[in-house]
Design a protein around this motif. Structure first.
Motif, mmCIF file in Angstrom:
data_model
loop_
_atom_site.group_PDB
_atom_site.id
_atom_site.type_symbol
_atom_site.label_atom_id
_atom_site.label_comp_id
_atom_site.label_asym_id
_atom_site.label_seq_id
_atom_site.Cartn_x
_atom_site.Cartn_y
_atom_site.Cartn_z
ATOM 1 N N ASP A 90 0.796 -1.228 0.074
ATOM 2 C CA ASP A 90 0.175 -0.168 0.227
ATOM 3 C C ASP A 90 0.686 1.346 -0.172
ATOM 4 O OD1 ASP A 90 -2.861 -1.033 0.226
ATOM 5 O OD2 ASP A 90 -1.900 -1.929 2.170
ATOM 6 N N ILE A 94 -2.451 4.137 7.354
ATOM 7 C CA ILE A 94 -3.480 4.906 8.026
ATOM 8 C C ILE A 94 -3.013 4.954 9.556
ATOM 9 C CG2 ILE A 94 -5.915 4.615 8.886
ATOM 10 C CD1 ILE A 94 -6.616 3.327 6.125
ATOM 11 N N LEU A 105 -10.408 -0.767 12.528
ATOM 12 C CA LEU A 105 -10.184 -0.152 11.093
ATOM 13 C C LEU A 105 -9.814 -1.489 10.226
ATOM 14 C CD1 LEU A 105 -8.625 3.285 11.726
ATOM 15 C CD2 LEU A 105 -10.665 2.506 10.412
ATOM 16 N N TYR A 110 -9.188 -2.241 6.363
ATOM 17 C CA TYR A 110 -8.167 -1.119 6.133
ATOM 18 C C TYR A 110 -6.999 -1.791 6.743
ATOM 19 C CZ TYR A 110 -12.173 2.186 5.157
ATOM 20 O OH TYR A 110 -12.863 3.067 4.912
ATOM 21 N N SER A 111 -6.602 -2.829 6.012
ATOM 22 C CA SER A 111 -5.564 -3.601 6.689
ATOM 23 C C SER A 111 -4.138 -2.915 6.711
ATOM 24 C CB SER A 111 -5.044 -4.752 5.970
ATOM 25 O OG SER A 111 -4.906 -4.568 4.594
ATOM 26 N N ASN A 112 -4.129 -1.535 6.237
ATOM 27 C CA ASN A 112 -2.669 -0.854 6.242
ATOM 28 C C ASN A 112 -2.928 0.122 7.198
ATOM 29 O OD1 ASN A 112 -4.903 0.448 4.788
ATOM 30 N ND2 ASN A 112 -3.804 1.962 3.769
ATOM 31 N N THR A 113 -3.324 -0.281 8.330
ATOM 32 C CA THR A 113 -3.564 0.660 9.702
ATOM 33 C C THR A 113 -2.367 0.168 10.556
ATOM 34 O OG1 THR A 113 -5.922 0.762 9.421
ATOM 35 C CG2 THR A 113 -5.228 1.401 11.442
ATOM 36 N N PHE A 168 -8.069 11.133 7.382
ATOM 37 C CA PHE A 168 -8.991 10.242 7.185
ATOM 38 C C PHE A 168 -10.132 10.341 8.167
ATOM 39 C CE2 PHE A 168 -10.324 5.876 8.275
ATOM 40 C CZ PHE A 168 -10.325 5.298 7.260
ATOM 41 N N PHE A 172 -13.833 9.569 6.670
ATOM 42 C CA PHE A 172 -14.514 8.489 6.978
ATOM 43 C C PHE A 172 -16.085 8.629 7.868
ATOM 44 C CE2 PHE A 172 -15.724 5.492 10.316
ATOM 45 C CZ PHE A 172 -15.905 4.208 9.740
#
Length: 199
Positions: A90, A94, A105, A110-113, A168, A172
């Protein structure tokens, strides 16, 4: 775990903490490695692939919801949660303040948190800058959270980070809070009350 706690500034006689009987504990108990995390949902905090601390979150009502091992006398600050995403594909990370918000998340897709456990963890922020990834600030949906996002954007400008920055939180909650919904201040609250039922 014992060597890690020693590096964080604890001496061997501090590793065992005596708790005299109280409402929760009857009699005297001795805990190892550290009783401040007892009964808490505990997350490993890592930096540069090495776990260097632990964060505990109470799941009951208390004035002391958040606990991490003290690093004031240690050799380094605490790491973050889910930092392996800095090595992922990514182009954006986040940035959540708490581990529970990060888990919420991640549950939403939203695995890139990552969780930085506090908004002034500059060690983690600098690692994100070094990764070259853009930053999306997923802080609390309240006045303090929005001010913290503004400070973060200003700090990125001052350190001349080349990353793009976006709030974000604003994106959101504008998308997900309908007029009939209560205003939610954080992602875990929204996920518990609304999000998981909309899947």
């Amino acid at each position: 775990l014992i060597p890690l706690l020693t590096k964080c500034g604890l001496k061997s006689d501090n590793l065992f903490r005596e708790i005299i009987g109280n409402k929760k504990y009857k009699g005297t108990k001795f805990g190892i490695p550290y009783f401040t995390l007892l009964d808490r949902l505990t997350f490993p905090l890592a930096f540069d692939g090495v776990i260097n601390n632990f964060y505990g979150r109470a799941t009951w009502k208390t004035d002391f919801k958040h606990r991490k091992l003290d690093v004031a006398n240690g050799q380094y600050g605490h790491g973050g949660y889910n930092l392996q995403v800095l090595n992922g594909v990514d182009d954006e990370v986040i940035l959540a303040e708490s581990a529970l918000d990060a888990l919420s998340l991640i549950s939403m897709g939203y695995s890139n948190t990552v969780a930085v456990i506090g908004v002034t963890n500059y060690t983690i922020l600098e690692a994100i800058i070094a990764s070259g990834k853009n930053i999306a600030a997923a802080l609390n949906n309240d006045e303090a959270g929005h001010k913290a996002a503004d400070r973060l954007a200003k700090w990125l400008t001052e350190v001349q980070g080349q990353q793009k920055f976006r709030n974000f939180t604003t994106d959101f909650f504008q998308q997900h809070n309908s007029p009939d919904d209560l205003i939610h201040t954080d992602y875990n609250d929204w996920w518990k009350n609304i999000g998981r039922f909309k899947r």
